[in-house]
Design a protein around this motif. Structure first.
Motif, PDB file in Angstrom:
ATOM      1  N   GLN A  86      40.185  -3.503 -59.305  1.00 19.74           N
ATOM      2  CA  GLN A  86      41.012  -2.570 -58.532  1.00 19.74           C
ATOM      3  C   GLN A  86      41.458  -3.190 -57.223  1.00 19.74           C
ATOM      4  OE1 GLN A  86      38.336   0.757 -58.259  1.00 19.74           O
ATOM      5  NE2 GLN A  86      39.134   1.750 -60.104  1.00 19.74           N
ATOM      6  N   ARG A  87      40.537  -3.908 -56.544  1.00 18.53           N
ATOM      7  CA  ARG A  87      40.932  -4.581 -55.300  1.00 18.53           C
ATOM      8  C   ARG A  87      41.983  -5.647 -55.561  1.00 18.53           C
ATOM      9  NH1 ARG A  87      35.277  -4.237 -54.215  1.00 18.53           N
ATOM     10  NH2 ARG A  87      34.983  -6.371 -54.974  1.00 18.53           N
ATOM     11  N   ARG A 113      35.617  -2.394 -59.653  1.00 18.60           N
ATOM     12  CA  ARG A 113      36.055  -2.380 -58.250  1.00 18.60           C
ATOM     13  C   ARG A 113      36.766  -3.672 -57.873  1.00 18.60           C
ATOM     14  NH1 ARG A 113      30.965   0.247 -57.442  1.00 18.60           N
ATOM     15  NH2 ARG A 113      30.005  -1.765 -56.930  1.00 18.60           N
ATOM     16  N   SER A 114      36.269  -4.791 -58.407  1.00 19.53           N
ATOM     17  CA  SER A 114      36.905  -6.065 -58.122  1.00 19.53           C
ATOM     18  C   SER A 114      38.325  -6.109 -58.682  1.00 19.53           C
ATOM     19  CB  SER A 114      36.061  -7.204 -58.709  1.00 19.53           C
ATOM     20  OG  SER A 114      36.695  -8.448 -58.529  1.00 19.53           O
ATOM     21  N   LYS A 154      30.677  -1.588 -63.014  1.00 23.19           N
ATOM     22  CA  LYS A 154      31.329  -0.902 -61.905  1.00 23.19           C
ATOM     23  C   LYS A 154      31.801  -1.890 -60.845  1.00 23.19           C
ATOM     24  CE  LYS A 154      29.516   2.897 -60.402  1.00 23.19           C
ATOM     25  NZ  LYS A 154      28.548   3.868 -59.855  1.00 23.19           N
ATOM     26  N   ALA A 155      30.983  -2.898 -60.580  1.00 27.29           N
ATOM     27  CA  ALA A 155      31.389  -3.908 -59.601  1.00 27.29           C
ATOM     28  C   ALA A 155      32.616  -4.663 -60.095  1.00 27.29           C
ATOM     29  CB  ALA A 155      30.242  -4.877 -59.342  1.00 27.29           C
ATOM     30  N   SER A 182      45.259  -3.927 -56.151  1.00 25.29           N
ATOM     31  CA  SER A 182      45.785  -3.445 -54.874  1.00 25.29           C
ATOM     32  C   SER A 182      46.324  -4.595 -54.037  1.00 25.29           C
ATOM     33  CB  SER A 182      44.673  -2.709 -54.119  1.00 25.29           C
ATOM     34  OG  SER A 182      45.106  -2.300 -52.852  1.00 25.29           O
TER      35      SER A 182
END
Length: 388
Positions: A248-249, A245-246, A241-242, A252
């Protein structure tokens, strides 16, 4: 020691484990409850239908004992008489039989509700393993079942003996009564005795039902490791999950950086924050934030702006206000309309100056930013350096 404790089944079953066990047909069941309800309904049926049932059965018996001369010489008539007697007996017993069938169907649902599982019908060859059978015979559960059986026999046998002893005079008096009255009286007596004996099973049920619920929960207990593994399966591995998220960031951030060449101006303070603004009067109601960042990311925004010749304006208070009170894609707050209008006016004048020449525009010095939007204005004097 910690590893051993993790392997001990000390944790109650999770909702997912309970649902899977139910799909496999593993639910808390009490045979004693099913038997008690079935016998109780039977006792009630015999009690309420006893007189009528005994009357019908006595009529069947009376007709069966009659022998006409024609039946002796005609076997076909005798067979027809037998069929008729059996049909009359079945019709007499049919209401009670239907009541018992319905009860036998719904009684098991009292504890676990409606359950249909094909897995429970699949053959398991481990059940016919002699070694496994011996293990079950001398297991703790077998001992408990033996104690239950002995207790049930003692309770029911004791109550039955007391009922018979209390009814001994009524039973003996049947011999002095007429057949019709005696049969009716015997029906009532059997129904009442049966009802009392079945009622004695309530004590067994009150002990067995909580035990079955507790035993089912004990069987489904999980180790701490199993609980952690299930949580990872449901919620996902924290490391994965981390990583997601990384990624995805990062995605973005790349999309944000791709918007910088389209920006009209970059507002900085000058090193800690950088905010990119864009405005199209024919498509936007107010200027929007297309990129923002702090520290290293702010430096990267300034580099891209320099590469694409985007104007960079140093306005610490406006940069801080825009960074802390807007998100990517948001329009600027109404309280900053005047300040941003002065910045954009300078940018458009600078763009016109670069294209057509003439007098160079004056760089805005202090744009009006409300103090409540500037985080530094709410800090203590000693913290001023942290908000620059």
């Amino acid at each position: 020691m910690a590893e051993e404790s993790d392997l001990e089944k000390t944790e109650p079953a999770t909702h997912k484990r309970l649902e899977k066990a139910r799909e496999d047909g593993q639910v808390a069941r009490s045979p004693e409850l099913t038997t008690f309800v079935l016998l109780l309904i039977s006792a009630g049926g015999v009690w309420f239908m006893g007189s009528n049932l005994m009357g019908q059965l006595s009529a069947v018996l009376r007709n069966g004992l009659q022998m006409e001369r024609e039946l002796v010489f005609d076997s076909q008539l005798m067979l027809l008489r037998l069929v008729q007697l059996v049909s009359d007996a079945v019709l007499a017993l049919l209401p009670l039989l239907l009541l018992l069938v319905v009860t036998a169907f719904f009684a098991p649902m009292l504890m676990s509700g409606w359950l249909v599982s094909a897995k429970a019908l699949q053959p398991k060859f481990s059940r016919i393993n002699p070694m496994s059978g011996l293990g079950r015979m001398f297991s703790k559960r077998s001992l408990i079942e033996l104690i239950k059986a002995l207790s049930k026999a003692l309770v029911i046998g004791g109550v039955g003996t007391l009922v018979l002893w209390h009814s001994r005079e009524a039973v003996l008096s049947l011999a002095s009564q007429s057949v019709d009255v005696g049969i009716t009286h015997m029906g009532h007596l059997l129904g009442l005795s049966f009802f009392i004996i079945v009622g004695s099973m309530l004590l067994v049920v009150l002990i067995d039902v909580p035990f079955q619920i507790w035993d089912h929960a004990e069987k489904l207990k999980m180790t701490k490791e199993e609980v952690r593994k299930e949580m990872k399966e449901d919620e996902g591995d924290p490391h994965v999950k981390a990583r997601i998220r990384s990624l995805q960031r990062e995605a973005s951030r790349r999309r944000m950086m791709a918007e910088i060449p389209k920006a009209d101006v970059i507002v900085t303070n000058p090193t800690h924050y950088a905010v990119a603004l864009r405005y199209q009067d024919d498509a936007m109601r107010a200027p929007k934030v297309v990129a923002k960042g702090s520290h290293l990311l702010a430096g990267r925004i300034r580099e891209l702006a320099q590469q694409h010749q985007i104007p960079i304006l140093e306005s610490p208070r406006l940069a801080r206000a825009l960074y802390h009170h807007t998100e990517l894609g948001d329009e600027i707050p109404e309280a900053l309309y005047t300040a941003v209008a002065e910045v954009l006016a300078y940018v458009f004048q600078l763009r016109r100056y670069r294209e057509y020449g003439g007098a160079a525009p004056q760089l805005p010095q202090e744009v009006p930013v409300p103090e409540e939007l500037d985080p530094q204005s709410r800090q203590q004097p000693g913290d001023a350096d942290q908000g620059r």
